[in-house]
Design a protein around this motif. Structure first.
Motif, PDB file in Angstrom:
ATOM      1  N   VAL A 291       2.517 -15.369  33.109  1.00 29.77           N
ATOM      2  CA  VAL A 291       1.393 -15.382  32.172  1.00 29.77           C
ATOM      3  C   VAL A 291       1.996 -15.210  30.788  1.00 29.77           C
ATOM      4  CG1 VAL A 291      -0.774 -14.320  31.463  1.00 29.77           C
ATOM      5  CG2 VAL A 291      -0.124 -14.330  33.883  1.00 29.77           C
ATOM      6  N   CYS A 292       1.981 -16.261  29.964  1.00 30.45           N
ATOM      7  CA  CYS A 292       2.565 -16.184  28.631  1.00 30.45           C
ATOM      8  C   CYS A 292       1.499 -16.509  27.588  1.00 30.45           C
ATOM      9  CB  CYS A 292       3.771 -17.110  28.496  1.00 30.45           C
ATOM     10  SG  CYS A 292       3.452 -18.840  28.898  1.00 30.45           S
ATOM     11  N   GLU A 293       1.723 -16.052  26.365  1.00 27.90           N
ATOM     12  CA  GLU A 293       0.683 -16.138  25.335  1.00 27.90           C
ATOM     13  C   GLU A 293       1.323 -16.207  23.968  1.00 27.90           C
ATOM     14  OE1 GLU A 293      -3.538 -13.748  24.422  1.00 27.90           O
ATOM     15  OE2 GLU A 293      -2.073 -12.979  25.871  1.00 27.90           O
ATOM     16  N   ARG A 294       0.681 -16.934  23.038  1.00 36.00           N
ATOM     17  CA  ARG A 294       1.129 -16.989  21.654  1.00 36.00           C
ATOM     18  C   ARG A 294      -0.050 -17.314  20.754  1.00 36.00           C
ATOM     19  NH1 ARG A 294       5.321 -21.391  21.016  1.00 36.00           N
ATOM     20  NH2 ARG A 294       5.889 -20.115  19.241  1.00 36.00           N
ATOM     21  N   SER A 295       0.095 -16.987  19.479  1.00 35.91           N
ATOM     22  CA  SER A 295      -0.960 -17.255  18.510  1.00 35.91           C
ATOM     23  C   SER A 295      -1.033 -18.728  18.168  1.00 35.91           C
ATOM     24  CB  SER A 295      -0.719 -16.452  17.235  1.00 35.91           C
ATOM     25  OG  SER A 295      -1.041 -15.098  17.418  1.00 35.91           O
ATOM     26  N   LEU A 296      -2.254 -19.171  17.902  1.00 31.52           N
ATOM     27  CA  LEU A 296      -2.493 -20.495  17.338  1.00 31.52           C
ATOM     28  C   LEU A 296      -2.739 -20.345  15.851  1.00 31.52           C
ATOM     29  CD1 LEU A 296      -4.873 -21.963  20.055  1.00 31.52           C
ATOM     30  CD2 LEU A 296      -2.461 -22.499  19.725  1.00 31.52           C
ATOM     31  N   SER A 297      -2.301 -21.300  15.067  1.00 34.35           N
ATOM     32  CA  SER A 297      -2.434 -21.198  13.620  1.00 34.35           C
ATOM     33  C   SER A 297      -3.872 -21.465  13.208  1.00 34.35           C
ATOM     34  CB  SER A 297      -1.495 -22.186  12.936  1.00 34.35           C
ATOM     35  OG  SER A 297      -1.859 -23.508  13.282  1.00 34.35           O
ATOM     36  N   GLY A 298      -4.169 -21.052  11.978  1.00 28.34           N
ATOM     37  CA  GLY A 298      -5.501 -21.292  11.431  1.00 28.34           C
ATOM     38  C   GLY A 298      -6.292 -20.015  11.352  1.00 28.34           C
ATOM     39  N   SER A 299      -6.515 -19.514  10.155  1.00 29.37           N
ATOM     40  CA  SER A 299      -7.237 -18.259   9.984  1.00 29.37           C
ATOM     41  C   SER A 299      -8.696 -18.379  10.364  1.00 29.37           C
ATOM     42  CB  SER A 299      -7.120 -17.779   8.534  1.00 29.37           C
ATOM     43  OG  SER A 299      -7.648 -18.761   7.654  1.00 29.37           O
ATOM     44  N   GLY A 300      -9.238 -19.591  10.349  1.00 27.76           N
ATOM     45  CA  GLY A 300     -10.646 -19.745  10.673  1.00 27.76           C
ATOM     46  C   GLY A 300     -10.916 -19.902  12.144  1.00 27.76           C
ATOM     47  N   ALA A 301      -9.860 -19.972  12.971  1.00 29.91           N
ATOM     48  CA  ALA A 301     -10.065 -20.164  14.402  1.00 29.91           C
ATOM     49  C   ALA A 301     -10.656 -18.903  15.012  1.00 29.91           C
ATOM     50  CB  ALA A 301      -8.734 -20.500  15.073  1.00 29.91           C
ATOM     51  N   GLY A 302     -11.362 -19.086  16.122  1.00 30.89           N
ATOM     52  CA  GLY A 302     -11.963 -17.953  16.803  1.00 30.89           C
ATOM     53  C   GLY A 302     -13.455 -17.915  16.602  1.00 30.89           C
ATOM     54  N   PRO A 303     -14.063 -16.733  16.628  1.00 32.29           N
ATOM     55  CA  PRO A 303     -15.515 -16.625  16.488  1.00 32.29           C
ATOM     56  C   PRO A 303     -15.947 -16.833  15.051  1.00 32.29           C
ATOM     57  CG  PRO A 303     -14.552 -14.457  16.589  1.00 32.29           C
ATOM     58  CD  PRO A 303     -13.425 -15.431  16.801  1.00 32.29           C
ATOM     59  N   ASP A 304     -17.233 -16.597  14.793  1.00 33.28           N
ATOM     60  CA  ASP A 304     -17.743 -16.807  13.444  1.00 33.28           C
ATOM     61  C   ASP A 304     -17.110 -15.807  12.489  1.00 33.28           C
ATOM     62  OD1 ASP A 304     -19.989 -14.413  13.050  1.00 33.28           O
ATOM     63  OD2 ASP A 304     -19.694 -15.042  15.140  1.00 33.28           O
ATOM     64  N   SER A 305     -16.988 -16.225  11.244  1.00 31.69           N
ATOM     65  CA  SER A 305     -16.279 -15.422  10.248  1.00 31.69           C
ATOM     66  C   SER A 305     -16.964 -14.087   9.976  1.00 31.69           C
ATOM     67  CB  SER A 305     -16.151 -16.211   8.939  1.00 31.69           C
ATOM     68  OG  SER A 305     -17.443 -16.595   8.473  1.00 31.69           O
ATOM     69  N   ALA A 306     -18.275 -14.002  10.182  1.00 27.80           N
ATOM     70  CA  ALA A 306     -18.993 -12.753   9.896  1.00 27.80           C
ATOM     71  C   ALA A 306     -18.519 -11.622  10.804  1.00 27.80           C
ATOM     72  CB  ALA A 306     -20.494 -12.970  10.063  1.00 27.80           C
ATOM     73  N   SER A 307     -18.335 -11.919  12.097  1.00 25.90           N
ATOM     74  CA  SER A 307     -17.914 -10.875  13.031  1.00 25.90           C
ATOM     75  C   SER A 307     -16.454 -10.514  12.854  1.00 25.90           C
ATOM     76  CB  SER A 307     -18.159 -11.334  14.478  1.00 25.90           C
ATOM     77  OG  SER A 307     -17.407 -12.493  14.765  1.00 25.90           O
ATOM     78  N   PHE A 311     -11.543  -7.597  10.111  1.00 34.21           N
ATOM     79  CA  PHE A 311     -10.250  -7.662  10.786  1.00 34.21           C
ATOM     80  C   PHE A 311      -9.236  -8.421   9.944  1.00 34.21           C
ATOM     81  CE2 PHE A 311     -13.424  -7.094  14.038  1.00 34.21           C
ATOM     82  CZ  PHE A 311     -12.839  -6.216  14.935  1.00 34.21           C
ATOM     83  N   VAL A 312      -7.984  -8.047  10.112  1.00 35.06           N
ATOM     84  CA  VAL A 312      -6.863  -8.795   9.555  1.00 35.06           C
ATOM     85  C   VAL A 312      -6.214  -9.564  10.699  1.00 35.06           C
ATOM     86  CG1 VAL A 312      -4.584  -8.605   8.494  1.00 35.06           C
ATOM     87  CG2 VAL A 312      -6.471  -7.184   7.661  1.00 35.06           C
ATOM     88  N   ARG A 313      -6.019 -10.881  10.524  1.00 37.17           N
ATOM     89  CA  ARG A 313      -5.500 -11.708  11.600  1.00 37.17           C
ATOM     90  C   ARG A 313      -4.009 -11.411  11.825  1.00 37.17           C
ATOM     91  NH1 ARG A 313      -7.481 -16.292  13.741  1.00 37.17           N
ATOM     92  NH2 ARG A 313      -9.360 -15.004  13.644  1.00 37.17           N
ATOM     93  N   GLY A 314      -3.671 -10.930  13.006  1.00 37.32           N
ATOM     94  CA  GLY A 314      -2.289 -10.699  13.374  1.00 37.32           C
ATOM     95  C   GLY A 314      -1.732 -11.907  14.103  1.00 37.32           C
ATOM     96  N   GLU A 315      -0.416 -11.936  14.268  1.00 30.87           N
ATOM     97  CA  GLU A 315       0.241 -13.053  14.945  1.00 30.87           C
ATOM     98  C   GLU A 315       0.968 -12.546  16.187  1.00 30.87           C
ATOM     99  OE1 GLU A 315       3.598 -16.562  14.216  1.00 30.87           O
ATOM    100  OE2 GLU A 315       3.047 -15.179  12.582  1.00 30.87           O
ATOM    101  N   MET A 316       0.710 -13.215  17.297  1.00 31.04           N
ATOM    102  CA  MET A 316       1.432 -12.920  18.533  1.00 31.04           C
ATOM    103  C   MET A 316       2.457 -14.014  18.751  1.00 31.04           C
ATOM    104  SD  MET A 316       0.067 -12.565  22.476  1.00 31.04           S
ATOM    105  CE  MET A 316      -0.957 -11.146  22.123  1.00 31.04           C
ATOM    106  N   LEU A 317       3.735 -13.651  18.682  1.00 27.30           N
ATOM    107  CA  LEU A 317       4.793 -14.591  19.009  1.00 27.30           C
ATOM    108  C   LEU A 317       4.915 -14.678  20.531  1.00 27.30           C
ATOM    109  CD1 LEU A 317       5.361 -13.393  16.067  1.00 27.30           C
ATOM    110  CD2 LEU A 317       7.653 -14.299  16.368  1.00 27.30           C
ATOM    111  N   PRO A 318       5.598 -15.692  21.076  1.00 25.81           N
ATOM    112  CA  PRO A 318       5.606 -15.863  22.530  1.00 25.81           C
ATOM    113  C   PRO A 318       5.863 -14.565  23.287  1.00 25.81           C
ATOM    114  CG  PRO A 318       6.685 -17.726  21.505  1.00 25.81           C
ATOM    115  CD  PRO A 318       6.343 -16.779  20.397  1.00 25.81           C
ATOM    116  N   SER A 319       4.880 -14.157  24.082  1.00 28.10           N
ATOM    117  CA  SER A 319       4.906 -12.910  24.837  1.00 28.10           C
ATOM    118  C   SER A 319       4.346 -13.180  26.223  1.00 28.10           C
ATOM    119  CB  SER A 319       4.076 -11.827  24.129  1.00 28.10           C
ATOM    120  OG  SER A 319       4.437 -11.678  22.776  1.00 28.10           O
ATOM    121  N   GLY A 320       4.362 -12.157  27.086  1.00 23.21           N
ATOM    122  CA  GLY A 320       3.737 -12.358  28.390  1.00 23.21           C
ATOM    123  C   GLY A 320       4.356 -11.543  29.495  1.00 23.21           C
TER     124      GLY A 320
END
Length: 847
Positions: A291-307, A311-320
């Protein structure tokens, strides 16, 4: 056909059953006889002589066998059963050791590759130094040693083909970190691998971001482990939410998920983090599950900006997680967490918290492996809990306590929290939540619908030279030093349905004592769950004899002084004495986070309007001098304390409750100031250890008075004369004396002013809290009577002896002793100047 070999030998001693039988005679049993004996063995493995006689009478097929032969059969049967169990245990141990040996060999191979790579890089750098400038060579080398993380465009993330490409790249980079040399791993300080350790832990050195790695053996199947670890909210205490937005199958039988995760901020001084990631689950050709995981670029990705605004967007480098099945059951698991936490977004003094691989290791990587091992031990039945509670129920209580405390500290708008006011002088923030829902799904009747809402008073502050583990242990063990039990009673009454419910409780007198009842703990005792009973009695005349005790559900963690990078927490919530599984909880408490100081941090200070330094203005003596401090000795050590207390209120009483909450948190801050000053390392006499209060004579002087007075009255030496090599050695020998030696003042209500190490251990307290313990509190009823009976004789003759009996520690545990010797301690050689009374409890032990 079963067979028993019985040797018959003549002997007059009669000590061995074999000696009563003829040598070399074999007794053969039929199948029916063996079945009859096995049925009896299943009911009673060790039947008595009468039972064996009865067996012969009731079973005709055994009538031709002598009772002694049947006794030997049962002996052999028990021996075979014992050997079978031992063989099974040894096989299990052998499988575990074989798997661990394989893991260590792989780790050794990885380290050998890393050494070879470093040697090559070193040679390359030496060669480059001859041809290019040193600065350019350094820059090139640092760039070469960093793991590169390509930024993936949103265009690639919006189509399955692009996502699969990203997933395969993530898998390759993760495996190179988990089993290869893509990251320069170094051993986690204070956590050496061994047969009894939880696993092998390492942290990154010199790479981009912060990273931690763990590997260990777990007695669960790979699919079960993956299922648990993917549910990050169940084991990662700082995970607020995890939502899978999209999931679709990959071409190779795996799955790709787009995941949005929110994590709590550990303190009120920093914003929370969120992550928008791709998670890839697949099976390798060798049977391993990944099970591996990494961040996708783009600060606007994810849920709506209001929620996501808080939060400050963190970056996950390849992990798992790399999970490999073991022969005979169980799995070998490799865990890698590699993050960029955007330290720029927090105050300068907090940045070490976001730039430390040790913190990531403790909060995420090690926590994951420990949780998996905890589940494995609970599944095998190795863990026993109190009060008949199931492990899953207790884990849920622990999660609810920490989650409720994190909610209070962060105060997210989408949870209904809003800031009322910030007191700039004390830095106490007041927030309210009028829509706080404390009802439970299982039992909506337990909801607090009559409340107007919940109010939270919180503050964060910097501590200097205060060990977090010591502070949290003191707060746990000596609640009366900082808490107002009437405030606990107010909160408890508001949460309790009944005739004495909110808005007020009956007038109650609290004794100031607490009884801690453990519920359970994790496998290495890094976290304790317990129920605390605060003793109280009603002051109303009509029910003066009724108990008004308060019960708190409490979790304490981080009490290990050697846990590098771990935070210490004490979180509690009032709970009904019946302790229902679905009880509503309103957690409050403390969190102390160690900060790794950089050499340049010694002159840094938190902004006055944001933090409060508890110890900078306190006079502690020579220890407060911060010039020339040695970081390795614990001087100049910083930690961040966050306090959050929640109070229910009715709408009409919001202002009154806010005033009370603000005053209460200020009083708690004042109490922590006193505690921090007391437990801050003195550094004046490091060779001696014990430090007496300023109101007492010097430690060496008091030690001389105690020993001289003992010799005067008893005619013998308390500390052997051949050990009195000097003043310092006298105090050291008294401090390490095997008997519990305590001194109390000569007041109307005698309180203790000194105790040696054995005395502190017996009372289960510290030198700081010793002066709040009265002499009568440590004896039971019979002990108090004996003491009061002999007290006049003691004061007249100067010494006395109490017979063997029982006393009680501050934790409510009974202590037995063979004898208690008491004598008056004279100041200097003046027989008329009595400084205090001394007691020596001989051969004491906990009952």
């Amino acid at each position: 056909m079963a067979m028993a070999v019985v040797q018959h030998r003549e002997s007059s001693s009669g000590s061995s059953i074999n000696k009563h039988l003829d040598n070399g005679k074999y007794v053969r049993y039929t199948t029916e006889q063996v079945e009859a004996l096995e049925r009896v063995y299943a009911e009673c493995p060790k039947p008595s002589s009468m039972r064996r006689q009865q067996l012969i009478r009731e079973c005709p097929i055994l009538s031709n066998i002598e009772p002694k032969q049947i006794k030997v059969w049962f002996q052999n049967r028990r021996c075979r059963e014992k050997q079978r169990k031992e063989a099974s245990r040894l096989q299990t141990v052998n499988r575990k050791l074989s798997a661990m040996n394989k893991l260590l060999m792989e780790e050794n191979d990885r380290l050998q590759k890393q050494v070879s790579q470093l040697v090559c890089e070193n040679g390359y750098m030496r060669q480059q130094l001859h041809t290019v400038s040193a600065s350019a060579a350094t820059t090139d080398a640092s760039c070469d040693s960093v793991v590169t993380t390509p930024q993936h465009s949103l265009r690639d993330a919006n189509n399955p083909a692009g996502l699969l490409s990203i997933a395969e790249e993530t898998l390759a980079e993760f495996l190179s970190k988990a089993t290869g040399t893509a990251v320069d791993w170094v051993q986690m300080p204070g956590m050496k691998p061994g047969p009894d350790s939880v696993g092998i832990f390492a942290i990154s050195q010199g790479c981009s971001g912060v990273a931690a790695r763990a590997c260990g053996l777990v007695s669960l199947e790979p699919t079960k482990i993956a299922e648990i670890l993917k549910d990050r909210t169940s084991w990662f205490r700082d995970c607020r939410s995890l939502e899978v937005f999209t999931m679709f199958p990959a071409g190779n039988g795996g799955t790709i998920e787009l995941v949005y995760t929110q994590t709590y901020a550990p303190t009120t001084l920093a914003p929370a983090r969120d992550f928008w990631t791709l998670r890839y689950t697949t099976n390798l050709e060798n049977g391993s599950l990944v099970v591996c995981e990494r961040s996708l670029s783009g600060s606007g990705a994810g849920p709506d900006s209001a929620s996501a605004a808080q939060f400050v967007r963190g970056e996950m480098l390849p992990s798992g997680y790399l999970i490999r099945p073991c022969e005979g059951g169980g799995s070998i698991i490799h865990i890698v967490d590699h993050l960029k936490l955007e330290a720029w977004s927090v105050p300068e003094v907090l940045r070490p918290l976001y730039e430390s691989s040790k913190v990531v290791a403790q909060k995420v990587t090690i926590a994951a492996l420990r949780y998996i091992r905890q589940i494995a031990q609970e599944t095998s039945g190795e863990v026993v809990y109190s009060l008949g509670r199931q492990p899953a129920v207790l884990r849920t209580f622990s999660q609810r306590l920490i989650r409720g405390f994190n909610d209070a500290v962060n105060g997210f708008n989408d949870d209904g929290w809003s800031i009322v006011t910030v007191d700039s002088s004390e830095d106490v923030t007041i927030a309210i939540n009028s829509g706080k829902n404390l009802s439970t799904i299982a039992n909506p009747a337990n909801s607090l619908a009559f409340l107007g809402g919940v109010l939270c008073a919180k503050a964060s502050m910097l501590l200097q030279n205060v060990p977090p583990a010591v502070l949290v242990r003191f707060l746990r063990e000596h609640r009366s030093e900082w808490a107002d039990f009437n405030v606990d009673g107010y909160t408890a009454s508001a949460l309790k349905a009944g005739s004495y419910a909110y808005p007020g409780m009956r007038p109650t007198r609290f004794t100031g004592s607490q009884i801690i009842m453990p519920l359970g703990h994790t496998i290495v005792h890094e976290e304790l769950l317990e129920v605390v009973r605060l003793e109280g009695h009603s002051l109303a005349q009509e029910d003066a004899f009724l108990s008004r005790d308060i019960h708190l559900l409490q979790i304490c963690s981080g009490v290990d002084d050697n846990a590098v990078g771990a935070c210490s927490e004490l979180v509690f919530a009032p709970i009904d004495e019946m302790f229902p599984d679905d009880a509503p909880l309103l957690p409050s408490g403390f969190r102390i986070i160690p900060l790794e100081s950089k050499p340049s941090d010694s002159k840094d200070a938190l902004p006055a309007h944001r933090t409060l330094d508890l110890t900078s203005s306190l006079e502690v003596g020579p220890a407060t001098s911060l010039t020339g401090g040695d970081p390795s000795s614990g001087q100049n050590a910083r930690s961040l304390l966050t306090i959050a207390f929640q109070f229910p209120f009715e709408s009409s009483l919001q202002d009154n409750v806010a005033t009370m909450a603000r005053q209460y948190v200020r009083s708690v801050i004042s109490s922590v100031q006193r505690v921090a000053m007391a437990i801050s390392p003195s550094g004046s006499s490091p060779g001696i250890g014990p430090k007496l209060s300023q109101s007492s004579p010097e430690a060496l002087t008091l030690a001389n008075w105690i020993c001289q007075s003992y010799s005067y009255y008893m005619g013998s030496e308390l500390v052997r004369s051949d050990n009195l090599g000097g003043g310092d050695s006298l105090l050291k020998n008294l401090w390490h004396h095997q008997d519990a030696i305590l001194c109390c003042s000569l007041k109307s209500l005698p309180v203790f002013i000194f105790a040696n190490q054995a005395g502190l251990d017996m009372l289960e307290t510290t030198l700081v809290a010793l002066q709040d313990i009265t002499l009568d509190k440590i004896f039971d009823e019979s002990g108090r009577k004996a003491l009061f009976t002999d007290f006049a004789k003691l004061m007249q003759e100067g010494f006395g002896c109490l017979p063997s009996g029982l006393c009680m520690s501050t934790m409510g545990r009974h202590v037995s002793f063979d004898q208690a010797v008491a004598w008056k301690v004279h100041a200097s050689e003046d027989i008329n100047s009595v400084h205090c009374l001394a007691f020596s409890f001989v051969n004491w032990s906990f009952v």
